[in-house]
Scaffold this active site. Sequence first.
Site, PDB file in Angstrom:
ATOM      1  N   SER A   1       3.503  -6.874   2.105  1.00 28.73           N
ATOM      2  CA  SER A   1       2.264  -6.395   2.700  1.00 28.73           C
ATOM      3  C   SER A   1       1.083  -6.849   1.836  1.00 28.73           C
ATOM      4  CB  SER A   1       2.316  -4.881   2.901  1.00 28.73           C
ATOM      5  OG  SER A   1       1.310  -4.458   3.803  1.00 28.73           O
ATOM      6  N   GLN A   2       0.195  -5.928   1.414  1.00 28.15           N
ATOM      7  CA  GLN A   2      -0.981  -6.374   0.670  1.00 28.15           C
ATOM      8  C   GLN A   2      -0.601  -7.074  -0.639  1.00 28.15           C
ATOM      9  OE1 GLN A   2      -3.188  -2.692   0.269  1.00 28.15           O
ATOM     10  NE2 GLN A   2      -2.361  -2.268  -1.770  1.00 28.15           N
TER      11      GLN A   2
ATOM     12  N   MET B   1       0.822  -1.208   0.000  1.00 29.69           N
ATOM     13  CA  MET B   1       0.000   0.000   0.000  1.00 29.69           C
ATOM     14  C   MET B   1       0.856   1.258   0.000  1.00 29.69           C
ATOM     15  SD  MET B   1      -2.883   1.009   2.864  1.00 29.69           S
ATOM     16  CE  MET B   1      -1.755   0.898   4.240  1.00 29.69           C
TER      17      MET B   1
END
Length: 298
Positions: free
Chosen positions: A107-108, A33
Amino acid sequence: MAALRAAVPVLALLGLCLGPAAAATPLVIWHGMGDSCCNPVSMGYIQKLVQKQIPGIYVLSLKIGSNLLQDVENSFFMNVNQQVREVCSQLATDPQLQGGYNAMGFSQGGQFLRAVAQRCPAPPMLSLISIGGQHQGVYGFPRCPGESSHLCDWIRKTLELGAYSKAVQEHLVQAEYWHDPLKEEDYRKNSIFLADINQERGINETYKKNLMALKKFVMVKFLNDTMVDPPISEWFGFYKSGQSKETIPLQETLLYKEDRLGLREMDKAGKLVFLGVKGDHLHFSEEWFDSTILPFLQ
């Protein structure tokens, strides 16, 4: 010189017997992100680390959009299912990847690459390394990139007020992996991304088969994470349903017990790897990366 000339036929014969050196398996990386494919202090840095240690490796750092600004914006506002379709198209048309590739998501980007593995088996993903990926979603963003920015505050308020409304689900990336343990039915019914790839509404046998085809699924959890809530989501655990205090590991979830994604079978086969690293979200040293992560790429 005479000795060298005499050695040449022997070396040539060895080359014929051994064949050319095997090329390094290509690597696909997907940022998190608020980041971009080519940021020199994040994904650009990772790409250089890998290429320094594995000479000649092909590294594709995924860019969603026609430029870096769009890439950053799309990490907040582009429907995740659309992003995954775009990536599947990129991979399918890249001649360097057709023999298979390893994937590394940050992360995402870790959970998004898992969706690629489940939905798009060609070209084949060989191993998936998820660094801080929230595989059971999140129930809060205690901190997000640009802590003082109005964007982070707006995202938090939007998620708290209407994460499962159609408009928010369609246009806010973080809502698509928002997992409210106090509203499990709303989550299962209205989550357009995470509930689908986690088999919350039924069993898609193709998803299960494709994920189980991985040689390794490596999950890295940051032991001092102040961004992901709960951090155990990085190891596929989550809050016990109906409350937001007590967490349970993957092995105690229904997803594992019912083996809806094949994770239990993968675990028994030694395909799941759970790694912990000291530090906050995505904070790690070059030494740790070289000694712990690179072996999965070689």
